[in-house]
Design a protein around this motif. Sequence first.
Motif, PDB file in Angstrom:
ATOM      1  N   UNK A  69     -12.121  10.562  -2.147  1.00 66.10           N
ATOM      2  CA  UNK A  69     -13.368  11.194  -1.711  1.00 66.10           C
ATOM      3  C   UNK A  69     -14.579  10.498  -2.316  1.00 66.10           C
ATOM      4  N   UNK A  70     -14.568  10.326  -3.636  1.00 66.19           N
ATOM      5  CA  UNK A  70     -15.652   9.642  -4.339  1.00 66.19           C
ATOM      6  C   UNK A  70     -15.114   8.354  -4.967  1.00 66.19           C
ATOM      7  N   UNK A  71     -15.956   7.302  -4.998  1.00 63.44           N
ATOM      8  CA  UNK A  71     -15.528   5.999  -5.511  1.00 63.44           C
ATOM      9  C   UNK A  71     -16.536   5.471  -6.531  1.00 63.44           C
ATOM     10  N   UNK A  72     -16.043   4.671  -7.486  1.00 65.89           N
ATOM     11  CA  UNK A  72     -16.912   3.987  -8.439  1.00 65.89           C
ATOM     12  C   UNK A  72     -16.413   2.560  -8.613  1.00 65.89           C
ATOM     13  N   UNK A  73     -17.350   1.617  -8.792  1.00 62.63           N
ATOM     14  CA  UNK A  73     -17.009   0.202  -8.957  1.00 62.63           C
ATOM     15  C   UNK A  73     -16.673  -0.077 -10.417  1.00 62.63           C
ATOM     16  N   UNK A  74     -15.607  -0.820 -10.648  1.00 64.08           N
ATOM     17  CA  UNK A  74     -15.179  -1.176 -11.998  1.00 64.08           C
ATOM     18  C   UNK A  74     -14.927  -2.677 -12.085  1.00 64.08           C
ATOM     19  N   UNK A  75     -15.226  -3.256 -13.265  1.00 67.30           N
ATOM     20  CA  UNK A  75     -14.949  -4.661 -13.499  1.00 67.30           C
ATOM     21  C   UNK A  75     -15.995  -5.580 -12.897  1.00 67.30           C
ATOM     22  N   UNK A  76     -15.855  -6.861 -13.186  1.00 66.72           N
ATOM     23  CA  UNK A  76     -16.792  -7.858 -12.682  1.00 66.72           C
ATOM     24  C   UNK A  76     -16.396  -8.300 -11.286  1.00 66.72           C
ATOM     25  N   UNK A  77     -17.302  -8.980 -10.620  1.00 68.65           N
ATOM     26  CA  UNK A  77     -17.021  -9.467  -9.279  1.00 68.65           C
ATOM     27  C   UNK A  77     -16.113 -10.687  -9.353  1.00 68.65           C
ATOM     28  N   UNK A  78     -15.048 -10.671  -8.571  1.00 68.35           N
ATOM     29  CA  UNK A  78     -14.117 -11.793  -8.540  1.00 68.35           C
ATOM     30  C   UNK A  78     -13.226 -11.662  -7.311  1.00 68.35           C
ATOM     31  N   UNK A  79     -12.298 -12.597  -7.173  1.00 68.81           N
ATOM     32  CA  UNK A  79     -11.304 -12.520  -6.106  1.00 68.81           C
ATOM     33  C   UNK A  79     -10.056 -11.880  -6.707  1.00 68.81           C
ATOM     34  N   UNK A  80     -10.018 -10.573  -6.729  1.00 66.85           N
ATOM     35  CA  UNK A  80      -8.920  -9.852  -7.370  1.00 66.85           C
ATOM     36  C   UNK A  80      -7.712  -9.787  -6.442  1.00 66.85           C
ATOM     37  N   UNK A  81      -6.656 -10.495  -6.813  1.00 64.45           N
ATOM     38  CA  UNK A  81      -5.474 -10.589  -5.960  1.00 64.45           C
ATOM     39  C   UNK A  81      -4.428  -9.530  -6.290  1.00 64.45           C
ATOM     40  N   UNK A  82      -4.113  -9.379  -7.594  1.00 66.63           N
ATOM     41  CA  UNK A  82      -3.098  -8.405  -7.981  1.00 66.63           C
ATOM     42  C   UNK A  82      -3.734  -7.101  -8.405  1.00 66.63           C
ATOM     43  N   UNK A  83      -3.002  -5.995  -8.290  1.00 66.60           N
ATOM     44  CA  UNK A  83      -3.545  -4.692  -8.650  1.00 66.60           C
ATOM     45  C   UNK A  83      -2.406  -3.728  -8.950  1.00 66.60           C
ATOM     46  N   UNK A  84      -2.548  -2.955 -10.037  1.00 70.45           N
ATOM     47  CA  UNK A  84      -1.519  -1.971 -10.398  1.00 70.45           C
ATOM     48  C   UNK A  84      -2.176  -0.789 -11.092  1.00 70.45           C
ATOM     49  N   UNK A  85      -1.641   0.395 -10.859  1.00 76.61           N
ATOM     50  CA  UNK A  85      -2.135   1.620 -11.487  1.00 76.61           C
ATOM     51  C   UNK A  85      -1.016   2.259 -12.292  1.00 76.61           C
ATOM     52  N   UNK A  86      -1.375   2.792 -13.476  1.00 79.67           N
ATOM     53  CA  UNK A  86      -0.399   3.523 -14.277  1.00 79.67           C
ATOM     54  C   UNK A  86       0.055   4.757 -13.516  1.00 79.67           C
ATOM     55  N   UNK A  87       1.265   5.202 -13.789  1.00 76.74           N
ATOM     56  CA  UNK A  87       1.800   6.350 -13.072  1.00 76.74           C
ATOM     57  C   UNK A  87       0.928   7.582 -13.177  1.00 76.74           C
ATOM     58  N   UNK A  88       0.335   7.804 -14.356  1.00 77.73           N
ATOM     59  CA  UNK A  88      -0.527   8.975 -14.530  1.00 77.73           C
ATOM     60  C   UNK A  88      -1.978   8.698 -14.160  1.00 77.73           C
ATOM     61  N   UNK A  89      -2.265   7.507 -13.674  1.00 80.64           N
ATOM     62  CA  UNK A  89      -3.609   7.165 -13.226  1.00 80.64           C
ATOM     63  C   UNK A  89      -4.589   6.849 -14.326  1.00 80.64           C
ATOM     64  N   UNK A  90      -4.125   6.750 -15.571  1.00 74.44           N
ATOM     65  CA  UNK A  90      -5.051   6.571 -16.689  1.00 74.44           C
ATOM     66  C   UNK A  90      -5.515   5.134 -16.865  1.00 74.44           C
ATOM     67  N   UNK A  91      -4.802   4.161 -16.323  1.00 72.68           N
ATOM     68  CA  UNK A  91      -5.167   2.761 -16.482  1.00 72.68           C
ATOM     69  C   UNK A  91      -5.025   2.012 -15.161  1.00 72.68           C
ATOM     70  N   UNK A  92      -5.937   1.066 -14.959  1.00 68.86           N
ATOM     71  CA  UNK A  92      -5.888   0.189 -13.797  1.00 68.86           C
ATOM     72  C   UNK A  92      -5.936  -1.249 -14.294  1.00 68.86           C
ATOM     73  N   UNK A  93      -5.001  -2.061 -13.843  1.00 69.02           N
ATOM     74  CA  UNK A  93      -5.008  -3.482 -14.183  1.00 69.02           C
ATOM     75  C   UNK A  93      -5.091  -4.311 -12.911  1.00 69.02           C
ATOM     76  N   UNK A  94      -5.798  -5.442 -13.015  1.00 67.18           N
ATOM     77  CA  UNK A  94      -5.928  -6.348 -11.891  1.00 67.18           C
ATOM     78  C   UNK A  94      -5.871  -7.782 -12.407  1.00 67.18           C
ATOM     79  N   UNK A  95      -5.854  -8.755 -11.526  1.00 70.86           N
ATOM     80  CA  UNK A  95      -5.776 -10.141 -11.965  1.00 70.86           C
ATOM     81  C   UNK A  95      -6.284 -11.111 -10.920  1.00 70.86           C
TER      82      UNK A  95
END
Length: 208
Positions: A124-150
């Motif tokens: 419903x609501x969104x917020x931008x996180x991290x710097x601008x880049x070509x983010x290819x990989x993406x994963x979220x922790x099961x409980x949603x507490x962490x987001x990793x990208x690469x």
Amino acid sequence: GGEWWSVAMSANGQKMVATQNASIGSNAIVVSTDGGANWAAVTAPQGLHNVALSRDGTTRVGITFAGTDNSVYVSKDLGATWVFRLGVLPGNGSHLKAAVSDDGRTIAVSALNGSVNVSVDGGIEWSARGVSSVWQGLAAAGNGSKIFTGDTSNGVVSVGSTFLPSASVPGETGYISGAQGTGVTLQYVGNNQWSIVNSAGTLYMPGI
């Protein structure tokens, strides 16, 4: 014929979804509820090319890429119906990858030449996180507490660890979420129930 673009499955391996680029400008999405033994085509937004599933497979997040349409859609009913949740934001390129928490409430979407966009209320609501880049990989922790990208320049990085997962207790009927800086004071009233004493900012309370 055609090429397969994306495959995702539930935690128990029974619910699966795969998208295929059948030809330029068209695509097909197929689902299985028996671990891949049988597959059936379903109706989905045109150009759906990347999908992610919640732990039980009920919530499905898909990214479309058909001509100028590059949007994020969310389904809460195993893919039977889809709701538009996010278009391309100013300054961002195309959405590339999607990731979703176990309960389907935290959703992350990476972008081409853009930031990672995160929702903690199911899109419903969104917020931008991290710097601008070509983010290819993406994963979220099961409980949603962490987001990793690469990407190829920055490697694997965290885009934050402050995403609040919903509480999971007996008697839960909904959840509370809000934008950064939102505050709320809760009072326990017994029998696994809480009441809101006061709050600051805008709260989202689906199911409450």
